[in-house]
Scaffold this motif. Structure first.
Motif, short mmCIF file in Angstrom:
data_model
loop_
_atom_site.label_atom_id
_atom_site.label_comp_id
_atom_site.label_asym_id
_atom_site.label_seq_id
_atom_site.Cartn_x
_atom_site.Cartn_y
_atom_site.Cartn_z
N LYS A 40 0.83 -1.20 0.00
CA LYS A 40 0.00 0.00 0.00
C LYS A 40 0.87 1.25 0.00
CE LYS A 40 -2.26 -2.13 3.02
NZ LYS A 40 -2.88 -2.45 4.32
N MET A 42 0.38 5.36 0.84
CA MET A 42 -0.54 6.36 1.38
C MET A 42 0.08 7.75 1.35
SD MET A 42 -1.86 4.25 4.67
CE MET A 42 -1.19 2.60 4.58
N LEU A 66 -1.99 2.13 10.56
CA LEU A 66 -1.76 2.02 9.11
C LEU A 66 -1.09 0.72 8.69
CD1 LEU A 66 -0.61 5.70 8.39
CD2 LEU A 66 -2.89 4.73 8.27
N THR B 8 -1.81 5.52 -8.21
CA THR B 8 -2.56 6.43 -7.34
C THR B 8 -3.82 6.91 -8.04
OG1 THR B 8 -1.17 8.19 -8.23
CG2 THR B 8 -0.58 7.34 -6.08
N GLY B 18 -9.44 6.10 1.65
CA GLY B 18 -8.65 7.14 2.30
C GLY B 18 -9.47 7.91 3.32
N VAL B 36 -6.08 11.96 3.57
CA VAL B 36 -5.39 10.69 3.33
C VAL B 36 -5.84 10.17 1.98
CG1 VAL B 36 -5.00 8.32 4.12
CG2 VAL B 36 -5.38 10.12 5.80
N ARG B 37 -4.87 9.82 1.14
CA ARG B 37 -5.22 9.16 -0.12
C ARG B 37 -4.42 7.88 -0.21
NH1 ARG B 37 -8.67 11.81 -3.40
NH2 ARG B 37 -8.01 10.98 -5.38
N ILE B 38 -5.09 6.83 -0.64
CA ILE B 38 -4.45 5.52 -0.62
C ILE B 38 -4.30 4.97 -2.04
CG2 ILE B 38 -4.64 3.14 0.21
CD1 ILE B 38 -5.90 4.20 2.70
#
Lengths: 79, 79
Positions: A40, A42, A66, B8, B18, B36-38
């Motif tokens: 992952k 982030m 996380l 992404t 996120g 937050v972006r995952i």
């Protein structure tokens, strides 16, 4: 401030998702692929006074939420 | 050869995963987190004769399978 966190499976931990992607790639004639491991990635946006303070807080977030530190490693990059 | 692929979500694309992580962080007293972006992070192991050949092949893999280019960006790093 922005930060990036990379969470990857530890060595030796089975990665069924990666194996599935590898199988799919090979069946699509990408036979040169030997291994795929999936983790992952982030991107966090954080209010912090200093880089050091931010890094310490993100480390805490990783340990608590996380990443699963039993089977995963994490890496933090502050921008 | 090893390669890393980062996938992404494009800007403007909603990231419910996120948002959920952000909510969880905030409820755990990490109130300094604004966003937050995952994404995904893939490590590939490939047989290739040259860096250029490898990059071209991985680009093809991304376009065909690894990323959904309608909503996702990808970045390739060759080691």
């Amino acid at each position: 401030m922005k930060a990036k966190v990379y969470v990857t499976l530890k060595k030796g931990v089975l990665d069924p998702q990666g194996k599935a992607v590898m199988g799919a790639l090979q069946s699509m004639d990408f036979s040169e692929v030997n291994d795929v491991r999936i983790g992952k990635f982030m991107e966090l946006e954080i209010n912090a006074s200093s880089k050091e303070a931010e890094e310490a807080r993100i480390k805490e977030m990783c340990e608590k939420l996380l990443a699963n530190t039993v089977i995963e490693n994490y890496r933090i990059e502050i921008e």
